[in-house]
Design an enzyme around this catalytic site. Structure first.
Site, mmCIF file in Angstrom:
data_model
loop_
_atom_site.group_PDB
_atom_site.id
_atom_site.type_symbol
_atom_site.label_atom_id
_atom_site.label_comp_id
_atom_site.label_asym_id
_atom_site.label_seq_id
_atom_site.Cartn_x
_atom_site.Cartn_y
_atom_site.Cartn_z
ATOM 1 N N GLY A 143 0.746 -1.381 -0.325
ATOM 2 C CA GLY A 143 0.055 -0.026 -0.078
ATOM 3 C C GLY A 143 1.062 1.028 -0.133
ATOM 4 N N CYS B 170 1.699 3.286 2.755
ATOM 5 C CA CYS B 170 2.974 3.291 3.579
ATOM 6 C C CYS B 170 4.400 2.309 3.038
ATOM 7 N N GLY C 75 -7.805 2.514 1.653
ATOM 8 C CA GLY C 75 -6.689 3.521 2.301
ATOM 9 C C GLY C 75 -6.886 4.829 1.831
ATOM 10 N N ILE D 161 2.942 15.666 6.420
ATOM 11 C CA ILE D 161 4.551 15.568 5.055
ATOM 12 C C ILE D 161 5.194 16.707 4.551
ATOM 13 N N LEU E 100 6.118 18.837 6.258
ATOM 14 C CA LEU E 100 7.377 19.440 7.279
ATOM 15 C C LEU E 100 8.289 18.375 7.216
ATOM 16 N N GLU F 81 1.021 28.070 5.323
ATOM 17 C CA GLU F 81 0.081 27.072 6.091
ATOM 18 C C GLU F 81 -1.270 28.157 6.103
ATOM 19 N N GLY G 149 -3.434 17.481 2.868
ATOM 20 C CA GLY G 149 -3.563 16.258 3.796
ATOM 21 C C GLY G 149 -4.596 14.955 2.815
ATOM 22 N N ALA H 169 -0.270 4.677 9.628
ATOM 23 C CA ALA H 169 0.046 3.267 9.223
ATOM 24 C C ALA H 169 -0.239 1.718 10.349
ATOM 25 N N HIS I 207 21.338 5.010 32.134
ATOM 26 C CA HIS I 207 22.138 6.315 32.464
ATOM 27 C C HIS I 207 23.261 5.495 31.602
HETATM 28 P P1 FAD Z 1 -3.056 2.121 2.260
HETATM 29 O O1 FAD Z 1 -1.655 2.012 2.673
HETATM 30 O O2 FAD Z 1 -2.997 3.374 0.766
HETATM 31 O O3 FAD Z 1 -3.147 0.649 1.265
HETATM 32 C C1 FAD Z 1 -4.555 0.277 0.438
HETATM 33 C C2 FAD Z 1 -4.650 -0.225 -0.924
HETATM 34 O O4 FAD Z 1 -5.363 -1.080 -1.742
HETATM 35 C C3 FAD Z 1 -3.513 0.114 -1.934
HETATM 36 O O5 FAD Z 1 -2.109 -0.528 -2.005
HETATM 37 C C4 FAD Z 1 -3.937 0.546 -3.189
HETATM 38 O O6 FAD Z 1 -3.318 0.210 -4.326
HETATM 39 C C5 FAD Z 1 -4.917 -0.694 -2.652
HETATM 40 N N1 FAD Z 1 -6.411 -0.222 -3.416
HETATM 41 C C6 FAD Z 1 -7.688 0.501 -3.266
HETATM 42 N N2 FAD Z 1 -8.580 0.041 -3.494
HETATM 43 C C7 FAD Z 1 -8.220 -1.000 -4.871
HETATM 44 C C8 FAD Z 1 -9.886 -1.651 -5.269
HETATM 45 N N3 FAD Z 1 -9.965 -2.061 -5.378
HETATM 46 N N4 FAD Z 1 -8.949 -3.396 -5.226
HETATM 47 C C9 FAD Z 1 -8.058 -3.513 -5.267
HETATM 48 N N5 FAD Z 1 -6.977 -2.801 -4.437
HETATM 49 C C10 FAD Z 1 -7.066 -1.538 -3.720
HETATM 50 N N6 FAD Z 1 1.774 6.735 8.565
HETATM 51 C C11 FAD Z 1 2.919 6.176 9.354
HETATM 52 O O7 FAD Z 1 2.134 5.392 10.896
HETATM 53 N N7 FAD Z 1 3.884 6.457 9.591
HETATM 54 C C12 FAD Z 1 4.488 6.856 8.737
HETATM 55 O O8 FAD Z 1 5.820 7.427 8.767
HETATM 56 C C13 FAD Z 1 4.103 7.379 7.670
HETATM 57 N N8 FAD Z 1 4.429 8.399 6.711
HETATM 58 C C14 FAD Z 1 3.785 8.547 5.410
HETATM 59 C C15 FAD Z 1 4.318 9.091 5.016
HETATM 60 C C16 FAD Z 1 3.678 9.661 3.353
HETATM 61 C C17 FAD Z 1 4.228 10.475 2.652
HETATM 62 C C18 FAD Z 1 2.194 9.653 2.968
HETATM 63 C C19 FAD Z 1 1.729 9.731 2.061
HETATM 64 C C20 FAD Z 1 1.880 8.597 4.508
HETATM 65 C C21 FAD Z 1 2.643 8.001 5.047
HETATM 66 N N9 FAD Z 1 2.038 7.589 6.539
HETATM 67 C C22 FAD Z 1 2.705 7.464 7.436
HETATM 68 C C23 FAD Z 1 0.680 6.871 6.405
HETATM 69 C C24 FAD Z 1 0.307 5.834 6.201
HETATM 70 O O9 FAD Z 1 1.046 5.188 5.092
HETATM 71 C C25 FAD Z 1 -1.596 5.261 5.846
HETATM 72 O O10 FAD Z 1 -1.805 5.796 7.201
HETATM 73 C C26 FAD Z 1 -0.921 3.622 5.872
HETATM 74 O O11 FAD Z 1 -0.372 3.503 4.455
HETATM 75 C C27 FAD Z 1 -2.077 3.311 5.857
HETATM 76 O O12 FAD Z 1 -3.257 1.586 5.629
HETATM 77 P P2 FAD Z 1 -3.761 1.041 4.823
HETATM 78 O O13 FAD Z 1 -4.037 -0.562 4.528
HETATM 79 O O14 FAD Z 1 -5.439 1.595 5.517
HETATM 80 O O15 FAD Z 1 -4.277 1.940 2.954
HETATM 81 P P1 NAI Z 2 -1.899 17.259 7.180
HETATM 82 O O1 NAI Z 2 -2.813 17.043 7.893
HETATM 83 O O2 NAI Z 2 -0.740 16.242 8.615
HETATM 84 O O3 NAI Z 2 -1.608 18.790 7.111
HETATM 85 C C1 NAI Z 2 -2.223 19.215 5.941
HETATM 86 C C2 NAI Z 2 -1.774 20.542 7.004
HETATM 87 O O4 NAI Z 2 -2.209 21.508 5.539
HETATM 88 C C3 NAI Z 2 -2.536 21.208 7.449
HETATM 89 O O5 NAI Z 2 -1.873 21.473 8.224
HETATM 90 C C4 NAI Z 2 -4.295 22.036 7.308
HETATM 91 O O6 NAI Z 2 -4.475 22.894 8.017
HETATM 92 C C5 NAI Z 2 -3.155 22.921 5.850
HETATM 93 N N1 NAI Z 2 -3.637 23.324 4.851
HETATM 94 C C6 NAI Z 2 -5.144 22.268 4.241
HETATM 95 N N2 NAI Z 2 -5.497 23.046 3.358
HETATM 96 C C7 NAI Z 2 -4.845 24.310 3.076
HETATM 97 C C8 NAI Z 2 -4.560 25.481 2.114
HETATM 98 N N3 NAI Z 2 -5.115 25.152 1.435
HETATM 99 N N4 NAI Z 2 -3.434 25.916 2.319
HETATM 100 C C9 NAI Z 2 -2.675 25.983 3.446
HETATM 101 N N5 NAI Z 2 -2.033 24.789 4.046
HETATM 102 C C10 NAI Z 2 -3.583 23.565 3.954
HETATM 103 O O7 NAI Z 2 -1.527 16.361 6.248
HETATM 104 P P2 NAI Z 2 -0.312 15.424 5.011
HETATM 105 O O8 NAI Z 2 0.640 16.737 5.792
HETATM 106 O O9 NAI Z 2 -0.727 15.889 3.719
HETATM 107 O O10 NAI Z 2 -0.242 14.009 5.603
HETATM 108 C C11 NAI Z 2 -1.776 13.622 5.310
HETATM 109 C C12 NAI Z 2 -1.505 12.016 6.441
HETATM 110 O O11 NAI Z 2 -0.981 11.410 6.141
HETATM 111 C C13 NAI Z 2 -1.518 12.419 7.696
HETATM 112 O O12 NAI Z 2 -3.021 12.364 8.210
HETATM 113 C C14 NAI Z 2 -0.807 12.314 8.286
HETATM 114 O O13 NAI Z 2 -1.215 11.197 9.648
HETATM 115 C C15 NAI Z 2 -0.073 11.195 7.429
HETATM 116 N N6 NAI Z 2 0.778 11.070 7.526
HETATM 117 C C16 NAI Z 2 1.985 10.524 8.611
HETATM 118 C C17 NAI Z 2 3.111 10.720 8.424
HETATM 119 C C18 NAI Z 2 3.805 10.124 10.190
HETATM 120 O O14 NAI Z 2 3.213 9.715 10.883
HETATM 121 N N7 NAI Z 2 5.108 10.986 10.322
HETATM 122 C C19 NAI Z 2 4.031 10.623 7.781
HETATM 123 C C20 NAI Z 2 3.446 11.531 6.351
HETATM 124 C C21 NAI Z 2 2.328 11.648 6.414
#
Ligand code: FAD
Ligand code: NAI
Length: 466
Positions: free
Chosen positions: A39, A41, A144, A184, A186, A203, A272, A321, A445
């Protein structure tokens, strides 16, 4: 013979659910539309972003702090294609790991887009447009989320990118405009700043990281500014003109007013993510969505249609995740007749920048809004021996405990390795622990974890090293 369970989507929610169900004796299949498992992640999220964060952090350290420790390496040179290869190999190893685990647990895999044609029936359309229907007693939707888009701004993944494009930029942009000061923005803003970009973040709100404890967010913003990232809060990007050699973004005050132009080589849209339900056939199947287009579920992950469940980013709750994984385990156990459960009060949230930000439980703002009386214990890393000797003293640990019972209600860490340290708080909170429990637990420590102990001691105003 029909399957006991078919999971649609193989992200952290889906593949973990499939494996747990197989462990419990079910005949299980997953349907995945992409070529690889794992997915968002594993393919374009957590894993590749952490690989680039790790590599770029070391690059930054080599350039700025090695000398202070007596390591002479000269100015480090960036080989971006090699760094990208390192990241891609990390992703490859992880997605292959999921394929191995599914096979080991005898989970069948179908590659193609899954569509629910009726309860218990899924049609899978493969890349060559061939379709087949598979039957099952139960379905878990784990499809997802997808990138949220800004109206009128086209993400081409070359110059105007989402996180997916920002993970594969072929060269370091001289100027990177980040729209959205969330996780994302930051994390990936930090990656490209370390590799040489001038990073400017716009922001919409008057603060970064909405939802995070405000004290932490403000200190974190100051640290990022010291590192060179600039911020424009309470502002919105309304358009991006990509007709010329540099992008021209129109930026207005959030409340409206005169627009200014900001030039950039690349713009990262990180405002988002939205639930992904495209092509699933939910409406026809009668699966109801909530007001934010997420699949509506009850406390047992059941949708409005018997036998169809949903978990992960596609339902309500933090898009993380580990939250998706825990829901995957819980729903598999529920379907098997056990008592699956997720404690939403104890879900850690980590931002993998430097320093890291990690939090769990309630923020001060949430406790105030709920009228809960609490005590605060705070301890800065400037007073922690290990942080001092490592020259990594930015940040603090803050523990919020119930004023009457001393039960830990929230822990917020801004500092090196905060993401690993928050696990201690998670265990303490899962067991209903008090700040005194943490304060009286022996911590090794010299470690950074002593700052957690000292913050717990500070709740009763008895920290030793401050
Ligand atoms: P997903 O991982 O989105 O998986 C869904 C899967 O379903 C995909 O493979 C997709 O291809 C498949 N799918 C969709 N529709 C269909 C269909 N109709 N038929 C077959 N397959 C389908 N979270 C953290 O906890 N720590 C992090 O460090 C972190 N970093 C992130 C960094 C970025 C850049 C992004 C974008 C996200 C990050 N996240 C992080 C968020 C995390 O990736 C998601 O919360 C997590 O992947 C959600 O898992 P999920 O299984 O719900 O969905
Ligand atoms: P986010 O929800 O964390 O941040 C989006 C930011 O954009 C917010 O501060 C919001 O106020 C701002 N915003 C919204 N509309 C705007 C606009 N029109 N102009 C300017 N600012 C605007 O979403 P982000 O960073 O895209 O991440 C998406 C998801 O992925 C998060 O919900 C997060 O849980 C997950 N993720 C988790 C990570 C981790 O756990 N380390 C790493 C990366 C993503």
């Amino acid at each position: 013979m029909p399957y006991d369970l078919i999971v649609i989507g193989s992200g952290p929610g889906g593949y973990v659910c499939a494996i747990r169900a197989a462990q419990l004796g079910m005949k299980v299949a997953v349907v995945e539309k992409d070529k690889t498992f794992g997915g968002t992640c594993l393919n374009v999220g957590c894993i590749p972003s952490k690989a680039l964060l790790h590599a770029s952090e070391l690059f930054d350290e080599a350039g700025h702090t090695f000398g202070k420790m007596g390591i002479k390496v000269g100015a480090p040179a960036l080989d971006l294609p090699a760094m990208m290869k390192f990241k891609d190999e990390g992703v490859d190893g992880n997605v292959k790991g999921v394929a191995y685990l599914l096979k080991k647990n005898k989970v069948d895999a179908f590659q193609g887009v899954g569509r629910i044609t009726a309860p218990g029936k899924i049609e899978v359309e493969s890349a060559n447009s061939k379709t087949e229907t598979i039957e099952t007693k139960n379905i878990v939707i784990a499809t997802g989320s997808d990138v949220a888009r800004l109206r009128g701004i086209d993400i081409d993944e070359k110059r105007i990118v989402s996180s997916t494009g920002a993970l594969v930029l072929p060269k370091v942009p001289a100027k990177l405009l980040v729209v959205g000061a969330g996780v994302i923005g930051l994390e990936l803003g930090s990656v490209w700043r370390r590799l040489g970009s001038q990073v400017h973040v716009v922001e919409f709100l008057d603060r970064i990281l909405p939802g995070m404890d405000l004290d932490v967010a403000k200190s974190f913003q100051r640290i990022l500014q010291k590192q060179g990232i600039t911020f424009r809060l309470s502002s919105k990007v309304t358009a991006i003109d990509s007709s010329g050699p540099t992008l021209k973004a129109s930026v207005e005050p959030a409340a409206g007013g005169a627009a200014e132009t900001i030039e950039a080589d690349v713009a990262l849209i990180a405002i988002g993510r939205v639930p992904y339900t495209e092509g699933l056939g939910l409406e026809a199947a009668g699966v109801k969505l909530d007001d934010r287009k997420r699949v509506a579920v009850d406390a047992h992950f059941a949708t409005s249609v018997p036998g169809i469940y949903a978990i992960g980013d596609v339902i309500a709750g933090p898009m993380l995740a580990h939250k998706a994984e825990d829901e995957g385990v819980a729903v598999a156990e529920i379907i098997a007749g056990h008592a699956g459960h997720v404690n939403y009060d104890v879900i850690p949230n980590v931002i993998y920048t430097f320093p890291e930000v990690a939090s769990i439980g309630k923020s001060e703002e949430e406790l105030k809004a709920a009228g809960v009386a609490y005590n605060t214990g705070k301890f800065p890393f400037t007073a922690n021996g290990r942080a001092k000797v490592n020259l990594q003293t930015d940040g603090f640990v803050k523990i919020l405990a119930d004023a009457k019972t001393d039960r830990v209600l929230g822990v917020h860490i801004l500092g090196p390795d905060a993401g690993n340290m928050i696990a201690e708080a998670a265990v303490a909170m899962e067991f209903g622990g008090s700040s005194e429990d943490i304060a009286r637990t022996c911590h090794a420590h010299p470690t950074l974890t002593e700052a957690v102990k000292e913050a717990a001691m500070a709740v009763e105003k008895r920290s030793i090293h401050m």
